[in-house]
Design a protein around this motif. Structure first.
Motif, PDB file in Angstrom:
ATOM      1  N   ALA A   1     -20.429  23.194 -10.222  1.00  0.00           N
ATOM      2  CA  ALA A   1     -19.003  22.859 -10.163  1.00  0.00           C
ATOM      3  C   ALA A   1     -18.759  21.731  -9.172  1.00  0.00           C
ATOM      4  O   ALA A   1     -17.894  20.875  -9.384  1.00  0.00           O
ATOM      5  N   SER A   2     -19.534  21.718  -8.073  1.00  0.00           N
ATOM      6  CA  SER A   2     -19.314  20.708  -7.027  1.00  0.00           C
ATOM      7  C   SER A   2     -19.606  19.301  -7.558  1.00  0.00           C
ATOM      8  O   SER A   2     -18.891  18.347  -7.236  1.00  0.00           O
ATOM      9  N   LEU A   3     -20.650  19.164  -8.386  1.00  0.00           N
ATOM     10  CA  LEU A   3     -20.968  17.841  -8.938  1.00  0.00           C
ATOM     11  C   LEU A   3     -19.904  17.406  -9.957  1.00  0.00           C
ATOM     12  O   LEU A   3     -19.505  16.239  -9.992  1.00  0.00           O
ATOM     13  N   ARG A   4     -19.442  18.360 -10.766  1.00  0.00           N
ATOM     14  CA  ARG A   4     -18.359  18.024 -11.720  1.00  0.00           C
ATOM     15  C   ARG A   4     -17.148  17.493 -10.964  1.00  0.00           C
ATOM     16  O   ARG A   4     -16.526  16.509 -11.361  1.00  0.00           O
ATOM     17  N   LYS A   5     -16.830  18.159  -9.868  1.00  0.00           N
ATOM     18  CA  LYS A   5     -15.654  17.761  -9.091  1.00  0.00           C
ATOM     19  C   LYS A   5     -15.870  16.398  -8.436  1.00  0.00           C
ATOM     20  O   LYS A   5     -14.996  15.524  -8.498  1.00  0.00           O
ATOM     21  N   LYS A   6     -17.031  16.220  -7.821  1.00  0.00           N
ATOM     22  CA  LYS A   6     -17.331  14.967  -7.109  1.00  0.00           C
ATOM     23  C   LYS A   6     -17.297  13.774  -8.074  1.00  0.00           C
ATOM     24  O   LYS A   6     -16.698  12.736  -7.788  1.00  0.00           O
ATOM     25  N   ASN A   7     -17.930  13.940  -9.230  1.00  0.00           N
ATOM     26  CA  ASN A   7     -18.025  12.833 -10.198  1.00  0.00           C
ATOM     27  C   ASN A   7     -16.802  12.715 -11.100  1.00  0.00           C
ATOM     28  O   ASN A   7     -16.650  11.714 -11.787  1.00  0.00           O
ATOM     29  N   ALA A   8     -15.962  13.767 -11.141  1.00  0.00           N
ATOM     30  CA  ALA A   8     -14.915  13.862 -12.174  1.00  0.00           C
ATOM     31  C   ALA A   8     -15.536  13.657 -13.555  1.00  0.00           C
ATOM     32  O   ALA A   8     -15.047  12.893 -14.383  1.00  0.00           O
ATOM     33  N   GLN A   9     -16.668  14.332 -13.741  1.00  0.00           N
ATOM     34  CA  GLN A   9     -17.381  14.265 -15.024  1.00  0.00           C
ATOM     35  C   GLN A   9     -17.743  15.668 -15.474  1.00  0.00           C
ATOM     36  O   GLN A   9     -17.948  16.563 -14.658  1.00  0.00           O
ATOM     37  N   THR A  10     -17.869  15.838 -16.785  1.00  0.00           N
ATOM     38  CA  THR A  10     -18.377  17.098 -17.306  1.00  0.00           C
ATOM     39  C   THR A  10     -19.141  16.831 -18.599  1.00  0.00           C
ATOM     40  O   THR A  10     -19.275  15.668 -19.009  1.00  0.00           O
ATOM     41  N   VAL A  11     -19.641  17.911 -19.213  1.00  0.00           N
ATOM     42  CA  VAL A  11     -20.424  17.791 -20.436  1.00  0.00           C
ATOM     43  C   VAL A  11     -19.713  18.535 -21.565  1.00  0.00           C
ATOM     44  O   VAL A  11     -19.304  19.681 -21.387  1.00  0.00           O
ATOM     45  N   LEU A  12     -19.557  17.877 -22.690  1.00  0.00           N
ATOM     46  CA  LEU A  12     -19.060  18.541 -23.901  1.00  0.00           C
ATOM     47  C   LEU A  12     -20.262  18.836 -24.784  1.00  0.00           C
ATOM     48  O   LEU A  12     -21.027  17.929 -25.103  1.00  0.00           O
ATOM     49  N   GLU A  13     -20.395  20.095 -25.196  1.00  0.00           N
ATOM     50  CA  GLU A  13     -21.525  20.418 -26.053  1.00  0.00           C
ATOM     51  C   GLU A  13     -21.024  20.773 -27.443  1.00  0.00           C
ATOM     52  O   GLU A  13     -20.095  21.566 -27.599  1.00  0.00           O
ATOM     53  N   GLY A  14     -21.665  20.204 -28.458  1.00  0.00           N
ATOM     54  CA  GLY A  14     -21.308  20.509 -29.837  1.00  0.00           C
ATOM     55  C   GLY A  14     -20.373  19.470 -30.425  1.00  0.00           C
ATOM     56  O   GLY A  14     -19.520  18.892 -29.735  1.00  0.00           O
ATOM     57  N   ALA A  15     -20.548  19.228 -31.717  1.00  0.00           N
ATOM     58  CA  ALA A  15     -19.772  18.182 -32.388  1.00  0.00           C
ATOM     59  C   ALA A  15     -18.272  18.460 -32.359  1.00  0.00           C
ATOM     60  O   ALA A  15     -17.458  17.543 -32.250  1.00  0.00           O
ATOM     61  N   HIS A  16     -17.904  19.754 -32.411  1.00  0.00           N
ATOM     62  CA  HIS A  16     -16.480  20.071 -32.519  1.00  0.00           C
ATOM     63  C   HIS A  16     -15.690  19.562 -31.313  1.00  0.00           C
ATOM     64  O   HIS A  16     -14.659  18.902 -31.462  1.00  0.00           O
ATOM     65  N   LEU A  17     -16.192  19.852 -30.110  1.00  0.00           N
ATOM     66  CA  LEU A  17     -15.476  19.425 -28.902  1.00  0.00           C
ATOM     67  C   LEU A  17     -15.433  17.904 -28.806  1.00  0.00           C
ATOM     68  O   LEU A  17     -14.415  17.319 -28.415  1.00  0.00           O
ATOM     69  N   ILE A  18     -16.542  17.280 -29.143  1.00  0.00           N
ATOM     70  CA  ILE A  18     -16.609  15.813 -29.041  1.00  0.00           C
ATOM     71  C   ILE A  18     -15.655  15.168 -30.044  1.00  0.00           C
ATOM     72  O   ILE A  18     -14.936  14.215 -29.725  1.00  0.00           O
ATOM     73  N   GLU A  19     -15.617  15.733 -31.234  1.00  0.00           N
ATOM     74  CA  GLU A  19     -14.651  15.235 -32.230  1.00  0.00           C
ATOM     75  C   GLU A  19     -13.208  15.400 -31.765  1.00  0.00           C
ATOM     76  O   GLU A  19     -12.361  14.545 -32.008  1.00  0.00           O
ATOM     77  N   SER A  20     -12.927  16.549 -31.137  1.00  0.00           N
ATOM     78  CA  SER A  20     -11.567  16.772 -30.623  1.00  0.00           C
ATOM     79  C   SER A  20     -11.178  15.670 -29.656  1.00  0.00           C
ATOM     80  O   SER A  20     -10.064  15.142 -29.706  1.00  0.00           O
ATOM     81  N   LEU A  21     -12.111  15.326 -28.765  1.00  0.00           N
ATOM     82  CA  LEU A  21     -11.813  14.274 -27.797  1.00  0.00           C
ATOM     83  C   LEU A  21     -11.588  12.942 -28.504  1.00  0.00           C
ATOM     84  O   LEU A  21     -10.617  12.230 -28.224  1.00  0.00           O
TER      85      LEU A  21
END
Lengths: 263, 263
Positions: free
Chosen positions: B23-43
């Motif tokens: 969680a600390s790296l997500r917060k520091k970078n303001a980055q995260t990972v989307l897994e699976g085509a569905h989430l990526i398509e939503s974005l």
């Protein structure tokens, strides 16, 4: 006064482990394990209401947890044998981690096809996630539904995860598991609704003041078409444009809309 | 045409692992990972609606999954770099198990205190379970809510588990995380409701046709009293006599009742 258990080979410990881990043993014995004072109290509360056929066979507890305030209600009102388990052994079998040690082995009723055909009913068609199934039981009990029927492929109702999510709802519901409902759905003498995306009829157009049947379907595939054909397909409007709702949410929104119309 | 990645020490693999696990790296970078085509398509869908500040940095995929039909929409409409990962390495970092391999590293917006004070808002006060948080985002997006604010102690909105449960809802909402809301709640120029058990006022007595704020609280403790004091405490009737509802269910029932009144 209490029997102490220290060995992992004790038959009661073996039984508890088996029931926690094996759906087949739960089914064969018609037994399961309730973990935590809250669930056990829920069951005992319904005993006194004479509203359940579940029976506690025995309780397991650690010695220090015997005097824990959280366990007092459950222990004081229980009449089944209590066995004291050595703490490190209890920790090995527990699925709840740091909560106050107390668990019960119970017999649950195996209900067969004798559901009522004219009372509010929830049917779960291959709902797979135990959390969704438990949450739907909790919502069903909250709005006062009397019976729940599940098809083959729905998560086992008496598994520890479903029990945890349902928070005691099992004990106020008549539960019919693994029923081949397609051929029996026509028996119902009341309206049968199945939730499905992109249907013209909104749940908010329904008159839900009299008893009805709700069918909720599998997380990915929805209600099987054989069932959908025998029901009125209805939709929850979603002006925000999401494509679907979590099944526990969709079901609960339907059940609470039914309840609202009857207030 | 594509860069191949075979080593677990590749900086992109290290980044993805870190973002999935810390969680600390997500917060520091303001980055995260989307897994699976569905989430990526939503974005990507919301890109085209210009409704999100999230940006895809790069995609990871296995070679065989490049041609998988499930991934075609996401890959065809994506403009970020795509890296091909050796299958056994992909399996090691994936949290989704057997689904078709595709993941994206994205930048998410860090929104600061600039929420609107007159639009429908959901506030989550120390809601801990990522599944509950994600499900509530999904319901909020479904009914058309514009913004969600969380207090410190609520599950991190951009964690993989919240993202999975929300099914793309993140990309249609303005999200304000870890806000000290007690001192700011008075800014709202619209009614503020907090759900709480055993209160006399039912949600079905409320006029919800105009914008309002909903506060939902921690699974065990409910809404903090400092917030409850500044809101109108309301209850969902439960004629079946359950003592409480799952917070995701309670919140969704409130949000859909609001939506129903506006249909």
């Amino acid at each position: 006064m209490f029997e102490f258990i220290q060995s992992k080979d004790n038959p009661k410990i073996k039984l508890v482990r088996g029931l926690l881990e094996q759906a087949s043993l739960r089914k064969k014995n018609a037994q399961t394990v309730l973990e935590g004072a809250h669930l056990i109290e829920s069951l005992i509360h319904h005993y006194s209401n004479k509203n359940t056929d579940c029976k506690i066979q025995f309780l397991l507890c650690t010695e220090s947890a015997l005097d824990h305030p959280e366990n007092q209600n459950a222990l004081d009102t229980n009449t089944a044998p209590v066995y004291i388990v050595e703490p490190s052994l209890y920790q090995k079998i527990s699925q709840l981690g740091e909560s106050t040690p107390l668990m019960a082995v119970i017999n649950f009723p195996k209900l067969q096809d004798a559901w009522q055909i004219d009372c509010d009913t929830l049917i779960l068609d291959r709902v797979q996630d135990p959390g969704n199934v438990g949450t739907l039981l909790r919502s069903a009990a909250a709005v006062g539904i009397q019976q729940v029927i599940t098809t083959i492929g729905t998560a086992s109702l008496w598994s520890p995860r479903v029990l945890r999510a349902a928070m005691g709802a099992h004990f106020s519901l008549a539960l019919f598991e693994a029923v081949q409902i397609e051929n029996l759905i026509d028996q119902f003498q009341i309206p049968v609704y199945a939730t499905s995306s992109h249907r013209p009829q909104s749940i908010y157009q329904l008159d839900l003041k009299t008893p009805c049947v709700w069918i909720l379907g599998n997380e990915g595939q929805g209600v099987h078409e054989n069932l959908l054909d025998k029901a009125t397909a209805v939709t929850i409007p979603q002006p925000g444009g999401q494509e679907s709702l979590n099944v526990a949410i969709a079901g609960s929104v339907c059940l609470f809309e039914m309840m609202r119309q009857r207030l």
